[in-house]
Motif scaffolding. Structure first.
Motif, PDB file in Angstrom:
ATOM      1  N   ALA A 180      10.433 -23.996  22.409  1.00 48.60           N
ATOM      2  CA  ALA A 180      10.165 -24.483  23.764  1.00 48.60           C
ATOM      3  C   ALA A 180      10.703 -25.898  23.911  1.00 48.60           C
ATOM      4  CB  ALA A 180       8.668 -24.458  24.064  1.00 48.60           C
ATOM      5  N   ILE A 181      11.306 -26.161  25.062  1.00 50.68           N
ATOM      6  CA  ILE A 181      11.816 -27.494  25.375  1.00 50.68           C
ATOM      7  C   ILE A 181      11.256 -27.906  26.721  1.00 50.68           C
ATOM      8  CG2 ILE A 181      13.872 -28.861  25.902  1.00 50.68           C
ATOM      9  CD1 ILE A 181      15.420 -27.140  23.975  1.00 50.68           C
ATOM     10  N   GLY A 182      10.663 -29.077  26.777  1.00 55.01           N
ATOM     11  CA  GLY A 182      10.102 -29.566  28.023  1.00 55.01           C
ATOM     12  C   GLY A 182       9.031 -30.604  27.772  1.00 55.01           C
ATOM     13  N   ALA A 215      17.243 -21.764  21.921  1.00 55.77           N
ATOM     14  CA  ALA A 215      17.328 -21.589  23.376  1.00 55.77           C
ATOM     15  C   ALA A 215      18.760 -21.577  23.881  1.00 55.77           C
ATOM     16  CB  ALA A 215      16.546 -22.699  24.075  1.00 55.77           C
ATOM     17  N   ASN A 216      19.728 -21.777  22.973  1.00 55.90           N
ATOM     18  CA  ASN A 216      21.152 -21.741  23.335  1.00 55.90           C
ATOM     19  C   ASN A 216      21.504 -22.736  24.430  1.00 55.90           C
ATOM     20  OD1 ASN A 216      20.348 -18.515  22.855  1.00 55.90           O
ATOM     21  ND2 ASN A 216      22.059 -19.285  21.647  1.00 55.90           N
ATOM     22  N   ILE A 217      21.061 -23.972  24.234  1.00 58.43           N
ATOM     23  CA  ILE A 217      21.327 -25.004  25.225  1.00 58.43           C
ATOM     24  C   ILE A 217      22.821 -25.249  25.389  1.00 58.43           C
ATOM     25  CG2 ILE A 217      21.020 -27.453  25.749  1.00 58.43           C
ATOM     26  CD1 ILE A 217      18.565 -25.806  26.252  1.00 58.43           C
ATOM     27  N   ALA A 218      23.574 -25.208  24.290  1.00 57.75           N
ATOM     28  CA  ALA A 218      25.013 -25.469  24.378  1.00 57.75           C
ATOM     29  C   ALA A 218      25.704 -24.432  25.263  1.00 57.75           C
ATOM     30  CB  ALA A 218      25.630 -25.474  22.979  1.00 57.75           C
ATOM     31  N   THR A 219      25.362 -23.148  25.073  1.00 59.36           N
ATOM     32  CA  THR A 219      25.940 -22.091  25.905  1.00 59.36           C
ATOM     33  C   THR A 219      25.507 -22.253  27.351  1.00 59.36           C
ATOM     34  OG1 THR A 219      25.924 -20.570  24.032  1.00 59.36           O
ATOM     35  CG2 THR A 219      26.089 -19.598  26.225  1.00 59.36           C
ATOM     36  N   LEU A 220      24.251 -22.606  27.541  1.00 56.40           N
ATOM     37  CA  LEU A 220      23.731 -22.819  28.886  1.00 56.40           C
ATOM     38  C   LEU A 220      24.509 -23.919  29.588  1.00 56.40           C
ATOM     39  CD1 LEU A 220      21.366 -21.933  30.763  1.00 56.40           C
ATOM     40  CD2 LEU A 220      20.109 -23.874  29.873  1.00 56.40           C
ATOM     41  N   ALA A 245      11.668 -20.880  25.771  1.00 59.48           N
ATOM     42  CA  ALA A 245      11.357 -21.324  27.131  1.00 59.48           C
ATOM     43  C   ALA A 245      11.848 -22.755  27.305  1.00 59.48           C
ATOM     44  CB  ALA A 245       9.855 -21.241  27.393  1.00 59.48           C
ATOM     45  N   VAL A 246      12.540 -22.996  28.412  1.00 65.67           N
ATOM     46  CA  VAL A 246      13.048 -24.332  28.727  1.00 65.67           C
ATOM     47  C   VAL A 246      12.628 -24.654  30.153  1.00 65.67           C
ATOM     48  CG1 VAL A 246      15.086 -25.795  28.934  1.00 65.67           C
ATOM     49  CG2 VAL A 246      15.027 -23.986  27.215  1.00 65.67           C
ATOM     50  N   SER A 247      11.937 -25.759  30.331  1.00 66.20           N
ATOM     51  CA  SER A 247      11.429 -26.072  31.659  1.00 66.20           C
ATOM     52  C   SER A 247      11.210 -27.564  31.812  1.00 66.20           C
ATOM     53  CB  SER A 247      10.103 -25.332  31.901  1.00 66.20           C
ATOM     54  OG  SER A 247       9.488 -25.770  33.095  1.00 66.20           O
ATOM     55  N   ASN A 248      11.190 -27.997  33.063  1.00 61.61           N
ATOM     56  CA  ASN A 248      10.853 -29.381  33.371  1.00 61.61           C
ATOM     57  C   ASN A 248       9.346 -29.565  33.510  1.00 61.61           C
ATOM     58  OD1 ASN A 248      11.372 -32.082  33.984  1.00 61.61           O
ATOM     59  ND2 ASN A 248      11.318 -31.682  36.172  1.00 61.61           N
ATOM     60  N   GLY A 249       8.622 -28.448  33.436  1.00 58.35           N
ATOM     61  CA  GLY A 249       7.169 -28.505  33.515  1.00 58.35           C
ATOM     62  C   GLY A 249       6.559 -27.877  32.277  1.00 58.35           C
ATOM     63  N   PHE A 250       5.960 -26.689  32.448  1.00 58.93           N
ATOM     64  CA  PHE A 250       5.324 -25.987  31.334  1.00 58.93           C
ATOM     65  C   PHE A 250       6.330 -25.057  30.661  1.00 58.93           C
ATOM     66  CE2 PHE A 250       1.998 -26.980  34.411  1.00 58.93           C
ATOM     67  CZ  PHE A 250       1.055 -27.601  33.603  1.00 58.93           C
TER      68      PHE A 250
END
Length: 547
Positions: free
Chosen positions: A481-483, A500-505, A469-474
């Motif tokens: 999880a990133i946030g 979370a595959n941030i690089a691909t995102l 899960a990646v979010s600016n909130g919860f």
């Protein structure tokens, strides 16, 4: 798909890991960044300004600026270059400031002249004493047989021949000792400079000073929403953020154009009031949902001890939003047709126009071309009536639309669907359900939007993911999880980013969002314009005779 690619190993103390942790508000991780690069930045600053105190001030300002703007760092692996860029800007600002210092006026100079002359003598004496101490500190390291020829040669301005005579040495020996003495002296000076610079390098006190300075500065938490990836952003007005906003509110945008089209079809005051009430409720509940999420986020950041409970409350708010929008959709699909049937009975004169006949060809658009028995395009344009069948075709649109390829409407079901509630392989809407789900609330394997529930969830307000899960909130997940408010086995570190595959995102997110915006806005605008063109209020029907 790359988003399910095999995981690789990483260095937990790498720059990227420290940046991710810092983005989550971890000041200790940022302290490691400071400790890692403080010598480099202080050295570069000292080389540029030539003043030890000012160089440390500039380096400290650089780290404080970096903390504030860490969410603008697009590639965490380029942290060092990014810090050096900030430092160069600070140095340039320092030089401009020094160059713009005002020159004192003549009157002030006259008043200070006597005072300055007195201090110049004192300063000259101090400087001379320091120079003498430095000179002897260097010369005493030379062996005497090398020191004596050097002092005679340079201090007495004597020739090699004279020095040889005075010391009773051959000229060749004097030349050799002078050459050797210079080399030893040069090495001694190098060692002296090295020792002095070594003693002047910043240590733990510098790191502590930076951490103390950022204590009152809020962490750059918003970047953790999409970490070091797509929405770096930093600014609300960047293209990425605008696209995210439009995609997240895709269902609401669709609702607006649907109701805009609906207002062109009302024939009585009651229908008009009901239509306006419905669209108002759609927008009000969306606004309440967003405001509620932001409030929960604010209190969770302010009272960390209650963060877990507030995270659960955020998911209850998501469920409430889904329930409310489903109820409103039922009103659109069932309540409005029933009202239209009643209005036809009570006010038949309001429906005398040919446009309002149940069999009017203006109420739908259907192509003659059929593929496997289904029309290529079928759009319902009139207000839904009791007994109406849904729009059906390869491309379908209406209050209820079932498409073999694409569907748009209140309830849209198709491989690619866009609507208030959309169901499909790709579902975009206020409530989107699909393998790939996007919307104000999305439920799917992979989801993007304001609040997402899925296997991999990427959101701006809340993300509930089975794996990540990646979010600016919860951000709530089993594995990663990133946030700013993250709950998982791996939280705000490089392993979490890798899962979370941030690089691909980062590589694909903007293209995905751009496609979403096109799919949402283009059909909505086309449908609204066609409805207003085909089903608009007849010329002889005025507001005064509407009931």
């Amino acid at each position: 798909m790359q988003i399910f690619k095999k995981r690789t190993q990483f260095n937990a103390s790498s720059d990227a890991a420290l940046v991710l942790a810092s983005l989550g508000g971890d000041r200790d991780s940022f302290g490691e960044i400071v400790a890692r690069y403080q010598s480099l930045l202080c050295s570069l600053a000292y080389s540029a300004v030539g003043d030890l105190k000012h160089s440390e001030d500039i380096a400290q300002e650089t780290f404080i600026e970096a903390w504030r703007k860490l969410d603008t760092l697009r590639d965490p692996e380029k942290l060092k270059a990014w810090l050096c860029g900030i430092l160069r800007f600070k140095v340039s600002h320092y030089h401009r400031k020094e160059a713009n210092q005002p020159v004192r006026g003549a009157g002030e100079l006259e008043e200070c002249a006597a005072h300055e002359q007195h201090h110049e003598k004192v300063e000259d004496a101090v400087i001379e004493a320091q120079q003498q101490a430095l000179l002897w500190q260097t010369l005493e390291k030379l062996p005497q047989n090398y020191r004596e020829p050097l002092i005679l040669f340079y201090r007495e301005h004597r020739s090699v021949e004279h020095v040889a005579t005075e010391l009773e040495l051959s000229e060749a020996t004097v030349k050799q000792r002078l050459s050797r003495g210079r080399k030893i002296l040069q090495q001694a000076m190098v060692t002296f400079v090295e020792d002095a610079l070594e003693k002047s390098k910043p240590g733990a006190a510098f790191t502590s000073a930076v951490l103390l300075a950022i204590e009152g500065v809020s962490p750059p938490a918003k970047a953790a929403a999409l970490g070091t990836g797509a929405l770096k952003v930093g600014s609300f007005f960047t293209l990425a953020t605008l696209l995210t906003l439009l995609a997240s509110l895709s269902g609401v945008i669709g609702s607006f154009f649907s109701v805009r089209a609906g207002l062109a079809q009302v024939r009585t005051q009651r229908e008009r009031h009901a239509t306006i009430k419905l669209v108002s409720l759609f927008f009000v509940y969306a606004a309440v949902f967003v405001a509620g999420m932001l409030a929960l986020r604010y209190f969770a950041l302010a009272r960390v001890e209650y963060a877990a409970y507030l995270a659960m409350a955020s998911q209850l708010l998501v469920i409430a939003f889904i329930a409310v929008y489903l109820a409103l959709l039922v009103q659109v699909l069932v309540g409005m047709p029933r009202m239209r049937a009643q209005q036809r009975i009570f006010f038949p004169e309001a429906f005398d126009n040919d446009l309002d006949r149940l069999d009017s060809p203006q109420r739908e658009y259907k192509t003659r071309l059929r593929i496997l028995g289904a029309p290529l395009v079928h759009f319902k344009l009139g207000m839904a009536e009791v007994g109406d069948k849904p729009a059906y075709g390869w491309i379908a649109g209406g209050d209820r639309a079932y498409g073999l390829l694409f569907a748009w409407g209140g309830l849209a079901v198709a491989p690619v669907s866009v609507g208030i509630v959309s169901v499909g392989l790709v579902g975009l809407g206020a409530v989107g359900l699909g393998i790939f789900a996007v919307g104000t609330v999305g439920i799917g394997v992979i989801g993007f939007g304001a609040s997402i529930i899925g296997y991999k969830a990427y959101a701006s307000l809340s993300a509930l993911g089975w794996q990540s899960a990646v979010s600016n909130g919860f951000s709530i997940a089993r594995e990663a999880a990133i946030g700013p408010l993250a709950f998982a086995e791996q939280v705000n570190n490089e392993r979490a980013a890798e899962i979370a595959n941030i690089a691909t995102l980062n590589q694909t997110y903007l293209w995905v969002l751009a496609a979403i915006v096109v799919f949402v806005i283009v059909p909505a605008v086309w449908h609204s314009n066609q409805v207003r063109k085909r089903m608009g209020t007849p010329p002889d029907l005025t507001k005064n005779n509407m009931r």
